[in-house]
Design an enzyme around this catalytic site. Sequence first.
Site: not given
Length: 535
Positions: A382, A508, A510
């Site tokens: 990001c 993102h 994650e």
Amino acid sequence: MTKYIFVTGGVVSGIGKGISAASIGRLLKNRGFSVFMQKFDPYLNVDPGTMSPYQHGEVFVTADGAETDLDLGHYERFIDEELTKAASVTTGKIYSRVIKKERRGDYDGATVQVIPHVTDEIKNAIYRAGKESGADVVITEIGGTVGDIEGLPFIEAIRQIHSECAVEDVLFVHTVLIPVIPGSDELKTKPTQHSFKQLMSQGIKADIIITRSDGAIDTSIRKKISLFCDVPEENVIESRHVDLIYELPNVFREQNLDEIIMNHLKLEPKALTADDWRNMVEAFKQAEGTIRIALVGKYVQLHDAYLSVSQALLDAGYDMGRLVTIDYVDAEDLVDDAALDAALKDVHGIIVPGGFGERGIEGMIRASKYAREHEIPYFGICLGMQIAVIDIARNIAGLKDANSTEFDVNTPYPVIDLMEAQVGVENMGGTQRLGNYPCHLTEGSRAAKLYKEPDILERHRHRYEFNNEFRGMLRNAGLTIAGINEDLDLVEVIELDQDSYFVACQFHPEFKSRPNHIHPLFHGFVEAAGKRAMA
């Protein structure tokens, strides 16, 4: 018929209520049941999206674009299911719905009150989650501790659900701290007894009590809790300290928690499914050899601000049989070459995660440049992608003073700019590009090789984008545009063609990484860092 499990907390917060709830979800998944999980947060914010990370830790984003509490990240990692907006309920959301109904006249002129109108809205959120998910069991964690003023409507709502449903359809789990008296090292159950009585005073009797303590609880402690809290001795479950949080479902299973839950809820017993979770944990515990990663950010004083990122790094390392250690580097400290050397010269990889605002930006740009010039694997997420673009624009393409208009509205080279749809937006909450968006990966790119598929879906949370006016100039400088959202014509992934890993993405990843399904970009990054560690 959906069954409901409610997890409450007593004595103090921060004793692992969310991990306990997630572990119960994993136990039931291991027994073949479908599970949906919810978090009820009693604060008046509609969601944590506008909160400082120092206030609330990371904001976890669901596939359908909800900005939520970080516990939902634990839930998804443990139960390996994509949750939805229905999984996150706050007092702010509940009151917003009630007030909207009152303004429309939905209450037919009635005086709008906490009971029944607010509690009905809370119950609707629970029942709706069961109906929409179709899950066998909905597990709902009530944030905070019993007795908190702001949590009272939630406690009352789940009490009402218990009275509306059959006894075998609702289960209450209460998590408590067993403190140790300094000097005597004596474990004390009195706080647990008071917490139980507080819950009872609000009309709820715990069926299972989960304890946390520094030392192991012995039979005498179990007997005492059983006697004073009116639960069977076997329903006093110990949440022991573990080396890996993923061990906790196994600890609970050793105490027959899954059997206790199934018996209470009258769930038809199913054979234990292939115990992949236990095998995964045992394999993780054999990891050895260190991979050192520098996480360069602006909220490093609170590690929970990067919880999903750090967990994805650790999990990727475990999956490879390696131990990842994370150096949390404050970007504001990277003021010159000496500071960069001191912080980064011995690391095996550098990651720059998401964030907002101007503070620390120049230090992050220096970190990107340092990684690139020293061929240290770099992974930008990001903001970390935007940082890499600014670095390449300034230091390779020769666009001096290139920047993002988020940090400098007068920059002569706005390589990162506000999305057109964001111009003129006044409300900050829930107005970013949020949730799943498609991305097409460039054939032959490192990203495409890692994903092993050309089209992907990833979760987003941002306002600013790669400025398409600079695509040609940055390509000429060696930048590879490795992923594009074709519908919106937005750059999603960039790379540099060099032996070390230099990959950055606007989304993102994650949020989609799981201990049993490592995200491809994290796998690639940690693998590259591991090769550097062994060089």
